[in-house]
Design a protein around this motif. Structure first.
Motif, PDB file in Angstrom:
ATOM      1  N   ALA A 306       0.925  -1.161   0.036  1.00  9.33           N
ATOM      2  CA  ALA A 306      -0.225   0.149   0.036  1.00  9.33           C
ATOM      3  C   ALA A 306       0.919   1.382  -0.067  1.00  9.33           C
ATOM      4  CB  ALA A 306      -0.926  -0.111   1.248  1.00  9.33           C
ATOM      5  N   PRO A 307       1.570   1.600  -1.007  1.00  3.60           N
ATOM      6  CA  PRO A 307       2.343   2.575  -1.209  1.00  3.60           C
ATOM      7  C   PRO A 307       1.785   4.090  -1.015  1.00  3.60           C
ATOM      8  CG  PRO A 307       2.171   2.084  -3.292  1.00  3.60           C
ATOM      9  CD  PRO A 307       1.496   0.825  -2.354  1.00  3.60           C
ATOM     10  N   GLY A 308       0.384   3.867  -1.155  1.00  2.95           N
ATOM     11  CA  GLY A 308      -0.453   5.174  -1.034  1.00  2.95           C
ATOM     12  C   GLY A 308      -0.783   5.645   0.601  1.00  2.95           C
ATOM     13  N   SER A 309      -0.318   4.615   1.533  1.00  2.00           N
ATOM     14  CA  SER A 309      -0.296   5.039   2.858  1.00  2.00           C
ATOM     15  C   SER A 309       0.858   5.516   3.291  1.00  2.00           C
ATOM     16  CB  SER A 309      -0.456   3.651   3.688  1.00  2.00           C
ATOM     17  OG  SER A 309      -1.629   2.831   3.195  1.00  2.00           O
ATOM     18  N   PHE A 310       2.096   5.427   2.585  1.00  3.61           N
ATOM     19  CA  PHE A 310       3.402   6.349   2.907  1.00  3.61           C
ATOM     20  C   PHE A 310       3.270   7.592   2.047  1.00  3.61           C
ATOM     21  CE2 PHE A 310       3.351   2.084   4.220  1.00  3.61           C
ATOM     22  CZ  PHE A 310       4.638   1.844   5.073  1.00  3.61           C
ATOM     23  N   LEU A 311       2.815   7.601   0.662  1.00  6.54           N
ATOM     24  CA  LEU A 311       3.093   8.741  -0.018  1.00  6.54           C
ATOM     25  C   LEU A 311       1.813   9.150  -0.551  1.00  6.54           C
ATOM     26  CD1 LEU A 311       6.251   7.478  -2.179  1.00  6.54           C
ATOM     27  CD2 LEU A 311       6.312   8.957  -0.399  1.00  6.54           C
ATOM     28  N   ARG A 586     -12.948  13.361   9.081  1.00  6.98           N
ATOM     29  CA  ARG A 586     -11.582  13.488   9.243  1.00  6.98           C
ATOM     30  C   ARG A 586     -11.338  13.763  10.696  1.00  6.98           C
ATOM     31  NH1 ARG A 586      -7.652  13.919   4.798  1.00  6.98           N
ATOM     32  NH2 ARG A 586      -6.527  15.243   6.141  1.00  6.98           N
ATOM     33  N   THR A 587      -9.814  13.222  11.013  1.00  8.29           N
ATOM     34  CA  THR A 587      -9.491  13.461  12.466  1.00  8.29           C
ATOM     35  C   THR A 587      -8.509  14.436  12.452  1.00  8.29           C
ATOM     36  OG1 THR A 587      -7.765  11.754  12.266  1.00  8.29           O
ATOM     37  CG2 THR A 587      -9.954  11.006  13.162  1.00  8.29           C
ATOM     38  N   GLY A 588      -7.962  14.925  11.174  1.00  3.41           N
ATOM     39  CA  GLY A 588      -6.909  16.004  11.163  1.00  3.41           C
ATOM     40  C   GLY A 588      -6.617  16.146   9.843  1.00  3.41           C
ATOM     41  N   LYS A 589      -5.256  16.873   9.585  1.00  2.00           N
ATOM     42  CA  LYS A 589      -4.772  17.045   8.249  1.00  2.00           C
ATOM     43  C   LYS A 589      -3.876  15.949   8.077  1.00  2.00           C
ATOM     44  CE  LYS A 589      -6.062  22.074   8.105  1.00  2.00           C
ATOM     45  NZ  LYS A 589      -5.212  23.622   7.941  1.00  2.00           N
ATOM     46  N   GLY A 590      -3.224  16.259   6.882  1.00  2.00           N
ATOM     47  CA  GLY A 590      -2.126  15.206   6.681  1.00  2.00           C
ATOM     48  C   GLY A 590      -2.664  14.115   5.739  1.00  2.00           C
ATOM     49  N   LYS A 591      -1.802  13.045   5.723  1.00  2.00           N
ATOM     50  CA  LYS A 591      -2.333  11.676   5.163  1.00  2.00           C
ATOM     51  C   LYS A 591      -2.128  10.686   6.010  1.00  2.00           C
ATOM     52  CE  LYS A 591       2.232  10.390   3.242  1.00  2.00           C
ATOM     53  NZ  LYS A 591       2.382   8.987   3.825  1.00  2.00           N
ATOM     54  N   GLU A 592      -2.590   9.309   5.572  1.00  5.43           N
ATOM     55  CA  GLU A 592      -2.873   8.226   6.598  1.00  5.43           C
ATOM     56  C   GLU A 592      -1.260   7.523   6.394  1.00  5.43           C
ATOM     57  OE1 GLU A 592      -7.284   6.784   6.491  1.00  5.43           O
ATOM     58  OE2 GLU A 592      -5.790   5.659   5.365  1.00  5.43           O
ATOM     59  N   SER A 593      -0.851   6.988   7.330  1.00  3.98           N
ATOM     60  CA  SER A 593       0.252   6.319   7.757  1.00  3.98           C
ATOM     61  C   SER A 593       0.340   4.843   7.723  1.00  3.98           C
ATOM     62  CB  SER A 593       1.203   6.848   8.703  1.00  3.98           C
ATOM     63  OG  SER A 593       0.497   6.996  10.060  1.00  3.98           O
ATOM     64  N   ALA A 594       1.278   4.138   7.504  1.00  7.39           N
ATOM     65  CA  ALA A 594       0.966   2.600   7.640  1.00  7.39           C
ATOM     66  C   ALA A 594       1.767   2.245   9.044  1.00  7.39           C
ATOM     67  CB  ALA A 594       1.919   1.854   6.555  1.00  7.39           C
ATOM     68  N   VAL A 595       1.327   1.069   9.270  1.00  3.73           N
ATOM     69  CA  VAL A 595       1.979   0.581  10.607  1.00  3.73           C
ATOM     70  C   VAL A 595       2.973  -0.568  10.423  1.00  3.73           C
ATOM     71  CG1 VAL A 595      -0.492   1.101  11.624  1.00  3.73           C
ATOM     72  CG2 VAL A 595      -0.012  -1.134  10.788  1.00  3.73           C
ATOM     73  N   ALA A 596       3.742  -0.652  11.570  1.00  5.11           N
ATOM     74  CA  ALA A 596       4.556  -1.742  11.701  1.00  5.11           C
ATOM     75  C   ALA A 596       4.056  -3.215  12.382  1.00  5.11           C
ATOM     76  CB  ALA A 596       5.978  -1.286  12.630  1.00  5.11           C
ATOM     77  N   GLU A 597       4.746  -3.994  12.427  1.00  2.67           N
ATOM     78  CA  GLU A 597       4.320  -5.159  12.822  1.00  2.67           C
ATOM     79  C   GLU A 597       4.075  -5.384  14.367  1.00  2.67           C
ATOM     80  OE1 GLU A 597       6.316  -8.683  11.534  1.00  2.67           O
ATOM     81  OE2 GLU A 597       6.408  -8.082   9.380  1.00  2.67           O
ATOM     82  N   ASP A 598       5.038  -4.583  15.050  1.00  7.97           N
ATOM     83  CA  ASP A 598       4.713  -4.485  16.370  1.00  7.97           C
ATOM     84  C   ASP A 598       3.644  -3.720  17.030  1.00  7.97           C
ATOM     85  OD1 ASP A 598       5.763  -1.971  15.946  1.00  7.97           O
ATOM     86  OD2 ASP A 598       7.433  -2.195  17.070  1.00  7.97           O
ATOM     87  N   ALA A 643      -9.153   4.101  -2.356  1.00  8.24           N
ATOM     88  CA  ALA A 643      -7.711   4.221  -2.256  1.00  8.24           C
ATOM     89  C   ALA A 643      -6.913   5.186  -1.561  1.00  8.24           C
ATOM     90  CB  ALA A 643      -7.208   4.312  -3.906  1.00  8.24           C
ATOM     91  N   ARG A 644      -7.508   6.265  -1.365  1.00  5.68           N
ATOM     92  CA  ARG A 644      -6.779   7.448  -0.537  1.00  5.68           C
ATOM     93  C   ARG A 644      -6.979   7.277   1.015  1.00  5.68           C
ATOM     94  NH1 ARG A 644      -4.877  12.454  -1.935  1.00  5.68           N
ATOM     95  NH2 ARG A 644      -4.810  13.917  -0.466  1.00  5.68           N
ATOM     96  N   TYR A 645      -8.120   6.463   1.362  1.00 10.00           N
ATOM     97  CA  TYR A 645      -8.257   6.291   2.577  1.00 10.00           C
ATOM     98  C   TYR A 645      -8.192   4.598   2.951  1.00 10.00           C
ATOM     99  CZ  TYR A 645      -9.236  11.238   3.060  1.00 10.00           C
ATOM    100  OH  TYR A 645      -8.967  12.511   2.957  1.00 10.00           O
ATOM    101  N   GLN A 646      -7.307   4.082   2.421  1.00  9.47           N
ATOM    102  CA  GLN A 646      -7.520   2.730   2.522  1.00  9.47           C
ATOM    103  C   GLN A 646      -7.148   2.140   3.848  1.00  9.47           C
ATOM    104  OE1 GLN A 646      -4.326   0.647   0.452  1.00  9.47           O
ATOM    105  NE2 GLN A 646      -3.466   2.555  -0.177  1.00  9.47           N
ATOM    106  N   VAL A 647      -6.165   2.624   4.603  1.00  9.21           N
ATOM    107  CA  VAL A 647      -5.845   2.189   5.908  1.00  9.21           C
ATOM    108  C   VAL A 647      -7.221   2.305   6.987  1.00  9.21           C
ATOM    109  CG1 VAL A 647      -4.383   2.547   7.777  1.00  9.21           C
ATOM    110  CG2 VAL A 647      -3.383   2.793   5.590  1.00  9.21           C
ATOM    111  N   SER A 648      -7.875   3.405   6.812  1.00  6.19           N
ATOM    112  CA  SER A 648      -8.872   3.788   7.642  1.00  6.19           C
ATOM    113  C   SER A 648      -9.959   2.706   7.244  1.00  6.19           C
ATOM    114  CB  SER A 648      -9.346   5.083   7.783  1.00  6.19           C
ATOM    115  OG  SER A 648      -8.527   5.968   8.214  1.00  6.19           O
ATOM    116  N   LEU A 649     -10.388   2.666   5.968  1.00  5.77           N
ATOM    117  CA  LEU A 649     -11.708   2.093   5.548  1.00  5.77           C
ATOM    118  C   LEU A 649     -11.256   0.711   5.813  1.00  5.77           C
ATOM    119  CD1 LEU A 649     -12.442   4.145   2.516  1.00  5.77           C
ATOM    120  CD2 LEU A 649     -13.602   3.994   4.647  1.00  5.77           C
ATOM    121  N   SER A 650     -10.134  -0.089   5.491  1.00  8.13           N
ATOM    122  CA  SER A 650      -9.967  -1.283   5.984  1.00  8.13           C
ATOM    123  C   SER A 650      -9.999  -1.990   7.452  1.00  8.13           C
ATOM    124  CB  SER A 650      -8.386  -1.625   5.486  1.00  8.13           C
ATOM    125  OG  SER A 650      -7.187  -1.211   6.415  1.00  8.13           O
ATOM    126  N   GLN A 651      -9.984  -0.925   8.250  1.00  5.97           N
ATOM    127  CA  GLN A 651     -10.155  -1.411   9.603  1.00  5.97           C
ATOM    128  C   GLN A 651     -11.706  -1.226  10.149  1.00  5.97           C
ATOM    129  OE1 GLN A 651      -7.591  -1.959  11.547  1.00  5.97           O
ATOM    130  NE2 GLN A 651      -6.699  -1.869   9.478  1.00  5.97           N
TER     131      GLN A 651
END
Length: 1007
Positions: A306-311, A586-598, A643-651
């Motif tokens: 999901a590169p769109g979660s980083f860029l 929306r909870t704020g400005k910016g973009k979504e970020s991915a998460v680490a395994e931990d 595609a733009r909010y894939q992290v949020s919507l996948s939860q």
């Protein structure tokens, strides 16, 4: 307010008969040129009493507004200087604009770019003499009164003058080398635009001499991409990729040349003899990649999935491929994100050497795989790459002749074998998640058939909890709709049972009904039954999600109220997650970020305590009543938003996710498809009237989204179905189609209108033979000239494609290649197609007091045809194309169509088949004229079905006008034959296949 709306409010006054011809628009020129008029003049226009001059002006300006090249105001239109410069000569003449400037611009360069006194002066030369001049927007006034003359600048000349003016406005003491090099790059860019900018921009009379600066070449990148460099510690280094052969190592030494001001309009990089000109959009893309310079080892998998979660996808191109900088070689290979995800981070880190192209001879195990490798190589060459990853090898493709020979040997080897052995690929099906490791669906190749049998048995045994209450709907469903509602309802309710990770649990289905059978209505009815079932089980109904093209949001909102009698129907409420609707959650400005395994729990889900800091949408119980995924809610959104909010919507724990017009996720490699597959849902419904638009890969991708595992992995499906289908012919092709349909079984519902809408009126198809005419002399000559040009330069790169384009344009109207013919008084008679479309077809339609749609793709033809038909028939002629607002406007596509239908009597509307090919109903018209054919018969079928669907009460007529050449089989004849020959597997799985330009070229003798 649009002028059309203003007219409805204006008093019904009439112009003074003594005033003669109605005056044209009042024009004021500047950086934005305004065209203004009065309500009285417009009233005369729409009453058919205006002079033909203002009528044609209004139609041109209104068409420009449709295309986004003008802006409608309260009393007219505004056109920017750039758009005014881009007008073709015919449009400019109608608007009363001066002739194009055909003089010369001379340059005088003072100083060097490292000095603050560097300057470039432009001299305007007309009739061999330098003249005083002044610029106002796109207009250039030359000479002194009373002998001054005014001209319209070409886009390159406007760009050059504007660049010099901008540079001159900077005080001498403040001019940096960056300012000076940007001026040089702008002037270089103007020269390149003049030479290569296309017919609407190019200007063969424009020429600048920049003396010693001519040794530089200006590069103007499109969207910024990303270059990935594997690091020894397993992390990835990211750098901006600007394409055009610009190596990242060279760019790394030049990034400091860009302005640090965050509000800068752009910048320029000097890389050897290249001047890389970046506008604000590209500069923001560069900064976005530089903001995230490194991907830690533990986040590499998430980045590839999901590169769109980083860029930010709005700034950086993360849709298809990235540029992989090969460690140890310094070479760049274009790699798809999907390919890198399948092979894993270790693969892109460990490969250090390039393999000779001879590996290609033995690599493909089928003709299908051979073609796939060939496409990958072609894509790499287009990106100026000389290595490409093929399986476990990084193949050297720098010697193109050698690579082509290896590919030819591979094909000959496969053809001699006569068989296509199985593929040696990973055979475990996975579901990608942008926020965690891949989830194993749990089956391997040996178990594939057993799993498919178990899935079909489970679907056959599914039954609704109780009889469906069709009486609760506001109108009675047709028999085929009753069947469809019950089919969806039993599968949706069956999906509530079973363990989440059971590979044989029902997870989704494909509703592939023909267009016009009421897929949205049936889907909403089944959703309503599922909500009621959950409540009767004592459960809080899960939230449901419907994903669609933006143009269908209005249609869904209307349909909900029509089906259930209220804006929310059986749902607690309905919200639209698009545009301004996104800001509500929306909870704020910016973009979504991915998460680490931990940051994942033991279920592979993001820990609840971390959710607020990782996502931008309020998703989850912690947000209470303000959450997006509130129980019982129906959320309507678009593919781009997913595609733009894939992290949020996948939860979110969705109940049913509907993908309307599911051909939008037909490509498994693009971001929106991966984001769609990452959504968690009990049931996913893919709804489309065209389960195959281009190839069987479309079909596999949609079913893999709905019910993973049913058809195996893509390599398995390709070997079992696609390759044999492509190589089969006649009855064998039909047998394979029926066998595939049986394999899919109850997971797809596919019906066609003719079998189920007994009350639907007759459809009469008038093919080219019935409405064909010989080309007039001017059209025939333009056709012969296009063929002669091809034969004269047949060996040149792109000659064949250029010839095909020219022949297609000439057959549509010769004025598309000769402007004077487009503007002539008898323009309709200059083309066999337009003559047949108007006489006798439209004349008969007018006599019957009925309405017609004319389908045209070329925008210049759309504008011209609207003008001609308005003058001939005295009725409003709207244009609906890709530039017409899809939704949220008083002049959206839907509203234009409804106005067209609401007008009594005869009417004509011009539409692009691409803009209205899905989801829109136009049953107010019962005639469809395909004036310009589409390469893909499925697209033509989609367009025709705008009028042939539920609600149509009159017989439908479909026309295909054709231009005939007296001496040869014309482009039209060959294309029509090929399109009809591509209709295959009728009543089975596939719909008409696309036709390649290569096939038309062979039919025309161009290849």
């Amino acid at each position: 307010m649009r002028l059309r709306d203003l007219l409805r409010r204006a008093p019904a006054t009439r112009p003074d008969p003594a005033s003669g011809a109605a005056p044209a628009f009042d024009v004021v020129h500047g950086d934005v040129t305004t065209f203004t008029t009065t309500p009285d003049r417009l009233r005369a226009l729409f009453d058919g009493e205006a002079h033909v001059g203002i009528t044609r002006q209004f139609l041109v300006l209104d068409a420009l507004a449709d295309e986004g090249r003008a802006r409608a105001t309260d009393l007219g239109f505004e056109v920017t200087a750039d758009d005014l410069a881009r007008l073709d000569d015919d449009e400019a003449r109608i608007l009363g604009l001066p002739a194009r400037f055909a003089g010369r611009l001379g340059t005088a360069i003072a100083g060097t770019t490292v000095r603050p006194d560097f300057a470039v002066d432009l001299a305007v030369r007309l009739d061999k003499y330098d003249e005083a001049y002044r610029r106002s927007g796109a207009l250039l006034t030359v000479g002194m009164a009373p002998y001054e003359r005014t001209f319209r600048l070409s886009p390159p000349a406007l760009r050059a003058l504007r660049a010099v003016e901008r540079h001159s406005s900077v005080p001498v003491g403040h001019r940096s080398e960056a300012h000076n090099m940007r001026l040089v790059a702008e002037l270089q860019g103007a020269q390149r635009m003049a030479e290569h900018g296309g017919s609407a921009v190019a200007d063969p009379t424009f020429s600048l001499t920049l003396h010693h600066f001519d040794r530089f070449t200006t590069v103007e990148p499109g969207k910024v991409g990303v270059t990935v460099s594997p690091q020894p510690d397993g992390s990835l280094r990211l750098t901006p990729n600007l394409g055009d052969g610009l190596h990242p190592d060279a760019l790394d030494q030049r990034w400091h040349q860009l302005p640090s001001d965050p509000d800068a309009d752009g910048g320029v990089l000097r890389v050897a003899k290249d001047l890389v000109l970046l506008e604000r959009e590209q500069l923001e893309g560069v900064r976005e990649v530089q903001r995230r310079r490194s991907i830690p080892k533990e986040q590499v998998r998430q980045f590839l999935e999901a590169p769109g979660s980083f860029l930010d996808p709005a700034k950086v191109d993360v849709e298809m491929t990235f540029a992989w900088l090969v460690a140890g070689l310094g070479r760049i290979a274009p790699v798809s994100f999907a390919q890198a995800t399948q092979q894993g981070p270790r693969w892109i880190s460990d490969e250090h050497g390039a393999t000779a192209p001879e590996v290609l001879v033995e690599r493909p195990q089928s003709l299908a795989e051979h073609d796939e490798i060939d496409a990958q190589i072609q894509n790499a060459w287009e990106h100026d790459a000389d290595v490409v990853p093929i399986g476990d090898h990084l193949v050297d493709i720098s010697d193109r002749d050698r690579v082509r020979e290896c590919q030819e040997q591979a094909r000959r080897r496969l053809e001699e074998l006569g068989v296509t052995p199985g593929d040696e690929h990973d055979d475990t099906v996975t579901e990608a998640s942008p926020t965690g490791p891949q989830v194993q669906v749990g089956w391997e190749l040996d178990d594939a058939h057993e799993l498919a049998d178990r899935l079909r048995a489970a679907a056959d045994a599914a039954a609704p909890d109780r009889p469906i209450d069709h009486a609760g709907l506001k109108f009675s469903p047709f028999p085929h709709q009753v069947e469809g509602i019950e089919w969806m309802t039993r599968l949706m309710q069956a999906s509530l049972d079973g363990a989440d990770h059971d590979p044989a649990r029902i997870r989704g289905a494909l509703l592939a009904d023909d267009m016009g059978l009421g897929k949205t209505f049936m889907t909403l009815a089944a959703l309503g039954e599922t909500v009621r079932s959950e409540r009767e089980r004592g459960l809080d109904p899960r939230p449901h999600l419907a994903v669609m093209p933006v143009a269908l949001l209005e249609n869904w909102l209307r349909e909900i109220e029509a089906v259930f009698g209220s804006p929310a129907g059986p749902f607690d409420d309905v919200v639209v997650l698009q545009g301004e609707g996104v800001t509500d959650f929306r909870t704020g400005k910016g973009k979504e970020s991915a998460v680490a395994e931990d940051q994942l729990d033991d279920r592979g889900m993001v820990r609840d305590d971390l959710l607020p800091g990782l996502m931008l949408l309020r998703v989850g119980a912690q947000y209470g009543e303000s959450r997006l995924d509130r129980p019982g809610r129906l959320v309507l959104t678009t593919y781009d938003t997913v595609a733009r909010y894939q992290v949020s919507l996948s939860q979110a724990d969705w109940g049913v996710v509907v993908f309307d017009e599911a051909q939008n996720v037909k490509n498994p490699d693009i971001l929106r498809t991966r984001a769609a597959k990452a959504l968690r849902a009990r049931f996913k419904l893919a709804a489309t009237g065209t389960p195959v638009e281009n190839s069987l890969r479309d079909f596999w991708s949609m079913l893999d989204l709905a019910q993973p595992g049913l058809l195996g992995t893509w390599p398995q499906f390709r070997e079992r179905w696609e390759a044999p289908m492509n190589e089969a012919a006649g009855e064998r092709k039909g047998e394979l189609g029926r066998a595939l349909r049986e394999t899919v079984g109850p997971f797809m519902l596919r019906r066609v209108k003719e079998d189920h809408l007994t009350d639907l009126p007759a459809k009469h198809v008038h093919d080219g033979g019935e409405h064909a005419a010989l080309m007039p002399q001017a059209q025939r000559q333009a056709y012969d000239d296009a063929v002669a040009r091809y034969r004269a330069g047949a060996g040149k790169k792109g000659a064949m494609l250029g010839a095909l384009h020219d022949l297609g344009q000439v057959c549509l109207h010769p004025g598309l290649v000769h402007d004077d013919l487009l503007a002539s008084s008898d323009a309709l008679a200059q083309s066999a197609r337009t003559a047949m479309a108007v006489t006798p077809i439209l004349d008969r339609i007018r006599a019957a007091d009925e309405k017609a749609i004319v389908f045209v793709r070329t925008k210049a033809m759309q504008r011209a045809l609207a003008t001609w038909l308005r003058e001939r028939y005295g009725v409003p002629v709207d244009v609906v194309n890709g530039d017409t607002p899809a939704t949220g406007s008083s002049d959206s596509r839907v509203k234009r169509i409804r106005r067209f239908e609401a007008r009594s009597g005869f009417g004509v509307i011009i539409m692009s088949p691409l803009a209205v090919g899905v989801g829109l109903t136009v049953v107010g018209a019962n005639h469809a004229i395909h004036l310009e054919r589409h390469w893909n018969p499925a697209k033509e079928a989609q367009a025709t079905d705008r009028v042939y669907r539920i609600g149509q009460t009159r017989p439908v007529h479909v026309y295909y006008p054709m231009a005939l050449h007296p001496d040869v089989e014309s482009f039209d004849v060959n294309l029509d034959r090929l399109l009809r020959s591509k209709t295959a597997l009728s009543g089975a799985v596939v719909v008409p296949e696309t036709v390649s330009e290569d096939e038309v070229a062979r039919a025309l003798g161009l290849r």
